[in-house]
Enzyme design. Structure first.
Site, PDB file in Angstrom:
ATOM      1  N   GLU A  99       0.846  -1.196   0.000  1.00  0.00           N
ATOM      2  CA  GLU A  99       0.000   0.000   0.000  1.00  0.00           C
ATOM      3  C   GLU A  99       0.880   1.245   0.000  1.00  0.00           C
ATOM      4  O   GLU A  99       2.038   1.199   0.433  1.00  0.00           O
ATOM      5  CB  GLU A  99      -0.923  -0.071   1.235  1.00  0.00           C
ATOM      6  CG  GLU A  99      -1.800   1.115   1.513  1.00  0.00           C
ATOM      7  CD  GLU A  99      -2.810   1.467   0.428  1.00  0.00           C
ATOM      8  OE1 GLU A  99      -2.412   1.606  -0.733  1.00  0.00           O
ATOM      9  OE2 GLU A  99      -3.999   1.652   0.761  1.00  0.00           O
ATOM     10  N   ASP A 100       0.346   2.350  -0.493  1.00  0.00           N
ATOM     11  CA  ASP A 100       1.126   3.585  -0.505  1.00  0.00           C
ATOM     12  C   ASP A 100       1.252   4.197   0.887  1.00  0.00           C
ATOM     13  O   ASP A 100       2.331   4.551   1.332  1.00  0.00           O
ATOM     14  CB  ASP A 100       0.556   4.605  -1.519  1.00  0.00           C
ATOM     15  CG  ASP A 100      -0.927   4.928  -1.312  1.00  0.00           C
ATOM     16  OD1 ASP A 100      -1.571   4.360  -0.413  1.00  0.00           O
ATOM     17  OD2 ASP A 100      -1.447   5.758  -2.082  1.00  0.00           O
ATOM     18  N   ASP A 103      -2.996   5.467   6.876  1.00  0.00           N
ATOM     19  CA  ASP A 103      -3.373   6.712   7.556  1.00  0.00           C
ATOM     20  C   ASP A 103      -4.353   6.393   8.687  1.00  0.00           C
ATOM     21  O   ASP A 103      -3.934   5.997   9.770  1.00  0.00           O
ATOM     22  CB  ASP A 103      -3.953   7.656   6.492  1.00  0.00           C
ATOM     23  CG  ASP A 103      -4.321   9.037   7.017  1.00  0.00           C
ATOM     24  OD1 ASP A 103      -3.758   9.448   8.046  1.00  0.00           O
ATOM     25  OD2 ASP A 103      -5.166   9.702   6.392  1.00  0.00           O
ATOM     26  N   PHE A 153      -0.129  16.078   4.723  1.00  0.00           N
ATOM     27  CA  PHE A 153      -0.649  15.476   3.509  1.00  0.00           C
ATOM     28  C   PHE A 153       0.467  15.451   2.471  1.00  0.00           C
ATOM     29  O   PHE A 153       0.995  16.485   2.072  1.00  0.00           O
ATOM     30  CB  PHE A 153      -1.881  16.210   2.975  1.00  0.00           C
ATOM     31  CG  PHE A 153      -2.559  15.424   1.899  1.00  0.00           C
ATOM     32  CD1 PHE A 153      -3.416  14.378   2.220  1.00  0.00           C
ATOM     33  CD2 PHE A 153      -2.291  15.680   0.561  1.00  0.00           C
ATOM     34  CE1 PHE A 153      -4.009  13.604   1.222  1.00  0.00           C
ATOM     35  CE2 PHE A 153      -2.891  14.912  -0.441  1.00  0.00           C
ATOM     36  CZ  PHE A 153      -3.743  13.880  -0.106  1.00  0.00           C
ATOM     37  N   ASP A 160      -1.147  10.770  -4.409  1.00  0.00           N
ATOM     38  CA  ASP A 160      -1.770  11.814  -5.220  1.00  0.00           C
ATOM     39  C   ASP A 160      -2.505  12.855  -4.392  1.00  0.00           C
ATOM     40  O   ASP A 160      -2.874  12.618  -3.238  1.00  0.00           O
ATOM     41  CB  ASP A 160      -2.786  11.185  -6.170  1.00  0.00           C
ATOM     42  CG  ASP A 160      -4.032  10.693  -5.430  1.00  0.00           C
ATOM     43  OD1 ASP A 160      -3.882   9.843  -4.534  1.00  0.00           O
ATOM     44  OD2 ASP A 160      -5.139  11.186  -5.734  1.00  0.00           O
TER      45      ASP A 160
HETATM   46  P1  IMP Z   1      -6.751   5.259   5.308  1.00  0.00           P
HETATM   47  O1  IMP Z   1      -7.889   4.401   4.859  1.00  0.00           O
HETATM   48  O2  IMP Z   1      -7.219   6.485   6.056  1.00  0.00           O
HETATM   49  O3  IMP Z   1      -5.661   4.532   6.041  1.00  0.00           O
HETATM   50  O4  IMP Z   1      -6.134   5.914   4.026  1.00  0.00           O
HETATM   51  C1  IMP Z   1      -5.433   5.250   3.104  1.00  0.00           C
HETATM   52  C2  IMP Z   1      -5.562   5.937   1.777  1.00  0.00           C
HETATM   53  O5  IMP Z   1      -5.755   7.345   1.915  1.00  0.00           O
HETATM   54  C3  IMP Z   1      -4.275   5.804   1.022  1.00  0.00           C
HETATM   55  O6  IMP Z   1      -4.280   4.651   0.221  1.00  0.00           O
HETATM   56  C4  IMP Z   1      -4.209   7.086   0.220  1.00  0.00           C
HETATM   57  O7  IMP Z   1      -4.851   6.892  -1.023  1.00  0.00           O
HETATM   58  C5  IMP Z   1      -4.997   8.096   1.012  1.00  0.00           C
HETATM   59  N1  IMP Z   1      -4.107   8.996   1.792  1.00  0.00           N
HETATM   60  C6  IMP Z   1      -3.983   9.093   3.123  1.00  0.00           C
HETATM   61  N2  IMP Z   1      -3.074  10.013   3.491  1.00  0.00           N
HETATM   62  C7  IMP Z   1      -2.578  10.509   2.339  1.00  0.00           C
HETATM   63  C8  IMP Z   1      -1.558  11.501   2.039  1.00  0.00           C
HETATM   64  O8  IMP Z   1      -0.896  12.082   2.910  1.00  0.00           O
HETATM   65  N3  IMP Z   1      -1.342  11.730   0.720  1.00  0.00           N
HETATM   66  C9  IMP Z   1      -2.012  11.097  -0.286  1.00  0.00           C
HETATM   67  N4  IMP Z   1      -2.954  10.160  -0.052  1.00  0.00           N
HETATM   68  C10 IMP Z   1      -3.238   9.875   1.247  1.00  0.00           C
HETATM   69 MG    MG Z   2      -5.067   7.547  -2.997  1.00  0.00          MG
END
Ligand code: IMP
Ligand code: MG
Length: 180
Positions: A99-100, A103, A153, A160
């Site tokens: 995963e990228d 968060d 962010f 992206d």
């Molecule tokens: P989560 O479900 O909140 O853990 O978020 C995961 C997804 O949110 C990632 O796969 C990203 O696509 C997006 N995301 C969360 N933080 C960032 C950031 O700092 N930059 C870009 N995308 C983010």
């Molecule tokens: Mg994304």
């Protein structure tokens, strides 16, 4: 030259290369004698996937999933939609999700449950960036490239903002006027 929409570089290309090599080595050591089934989460994880898998020295396969949680904003919309599912069978396999960024944990929490239901032999998480500040779900990364306590962010290297900046070879923060 830094992209004109970016305020500063947070992680350089060289630092990314070092982290990717370190993660690839850790995975190689942990999976010796086994075969890995990588599940890469599009779109964000594809540069990380391409780089990490080339640093892994055990046999592996790669499959892709695409999910959405965020729309085009910088905060979670709170629903996970599977837009593209893996095409192969992961039953009995040693799966590593790539995963990228981790968060809130919402995406990976839901994805892990979903993939567990397909009965892999093991399931681990490898994320390029671990950002624990906004974590609401009980998810931890088994492997990560970078951990950031600060809630920034980030864009670049797959990450992206409104689908842009994935092409940056470094990770940066945008100028505030870009998302206001
Ligand atoms: P989560 O479900 O909140 O853990 O978020 C995961 C997804 O949110 C990632 O796969 C990203 O696509 C997006 N995301 C969360 N933080 C960032 C950031 O700092 N930059 C870009 N995308 C983010
Ligand atoms: Mg994304």
């Amino acid at each position: 030259m830094i992209n004109k929409d970016c305020e500063r570089i947070i992680i350089s290309e060289e630092q990314i290369a070092e982290a990717v090599a370190r993660v690839g080595k850790q995975i190689t050591e942990d999976y010796r004698g086994k075969e890995i089934a990588f599940v890469s989460i599009l779109n964000g994880a594809y540069p990380f996937t391409a780089d990490v898998m080339r640093k892994v020295e055990v046999n592996c396969t790669v499959d892709f999933m695409q999910v959405s949680t965020y729309g085009d904003s910088t905060s979670s919309s709170g629903t996970l939609k599977i837009k593209r599912d893996i095409s192969g069978n992961i039953e009995g396999k040693h799966v590593i999700i790539l995963e990228d960024i981790l968060d809130t944990g919402y995406t990976l929490h839901n994805l892990t449950n979903y993939l567990q239901s397909r009965k892999p032999a093991s399931l681990k998480i490898c994320t390029f960036i671990d950002k624990p500040a906004r974590r609401t779900e009980d998810v931890t990364a088994d492997y990560y490239g970078f951990k950031f306590e600060e809630d920034l962010f980030l864009v670049g290297y797959g990450l992206d903002y409104a689908q842009k900046y994935r092409n940056l070879p470094y990770v940066a923060v945008l100028k505030p006027e870009i998302y206001s």
